[in-house]
Write an enzyme that holds these catalytic residues in place. Structure first.
Site, PDB file in Angstrom:
ATOM      1  N   CYS A  32       3.261   5.664   6.972  1.00  0.00           N
ATOM      2  CA  CYS A  32       3.119   5.320   5.553  1.00  0.00           C
ATOM      3  C   CYS A  32       1.804   5.815   4.966  1.00  0.00           C
ATOM      4  CB  CYS A  32       3.131   3.800   5.374  1.00  0.00           C
ATOM      5  SG  CYS A  32       4.639   2.985   5.885  1.00  0.00           S
ATOM      6  N   CYS A  36       1.225   1.794   0.596  1.00  0.00           N
ATOM      7  CA  CYS A  36       2.617   1.368   0.768  1.00  0.00           C
ATOM      8  C   CYS A  36       2.757  -0.134   0.507  1.00  0.00           C
ATOM      9  CB  CYS A  36       3.109   1.688   2.169  1.00  0.00           C
ATOM     10  SG  CYS A  36       4.890   1.378   2.365  1.00  0.00           S
ATOM     11  N   CYS A  63       8.194   6.884   5.774  1.00  0.00           N
ATOM     12  CA  CYS A  63       8.666   5.641   5.155  1.00  0.00           C
ATOM     13  C   CYS A  63       9.532   5.997   3.944  1.00  0.00           C
ATOM     14  CB  CYS A  63       7.447   4.827   4.718  1.00  0.00           C
ATOM     15  SG  CYS A  63       7.821   3.359   3.736  1.00  0.00           S
ATOM     16  N   CYS A  66       7.355   4.524   0.457  1.00  0.00           N
ATOM     17  CA  CYS A  66       6.184   5.208  -0.107  1.00  0.00           C
ATOM     18  C   CYS A  66       6.258   6.727  -0.003  1.00  0.00           C
ATOM     19  CB  CYS A  66       4.899   4.696   0.521  1.00  0.00           C
ATOM     20  SG  CYS A  66       4.660   5.137   2.262  1.00  0.00           S
TER      21      CYS A  66
END
Length: 78
Positions: A32, A36, A63, A66
């Site tokens: 991430c 995030c 992810c 994000c």
């Protein structure tokens, strides 16, 4: 920047550090951006990476929240 500072940026969801580093969570295999909005992972499961490519090379996937693999994605605005 130290790992302690990186960890604090993750806890603060600090978007100023987006692009400066990425973090991967060993238990999920996901990486991430610092900003995030997901729930913070346990610290002992986190690894820091200088680039998204480094996280990908270590076997982590981006992810879906994000989108750390996209350079022009802004999670808070898109």
């Amino acid at each position: 920047m130290t790992d302690r500072q990186r960890w604090q940026a993750v806890l603060d969801n600090d978007r100023r550090y987006d692009g400066a580093f990425f973090y991967g969570v060993a238990s999920t295999g996901i990486f991430c951006r610092p900003s995030c909005p997901s729930r913070p992972p346990r610290r002992d499961r986190v690894r820091f990476f200088p680039t998204a490519d480094a996280a990908l090379a270590a076997g982590f996937r981006p992810c879906k929240r994000c989108r750390p693999d996209l350079t022009d994605f802004s999670p808070g605005q898109d």
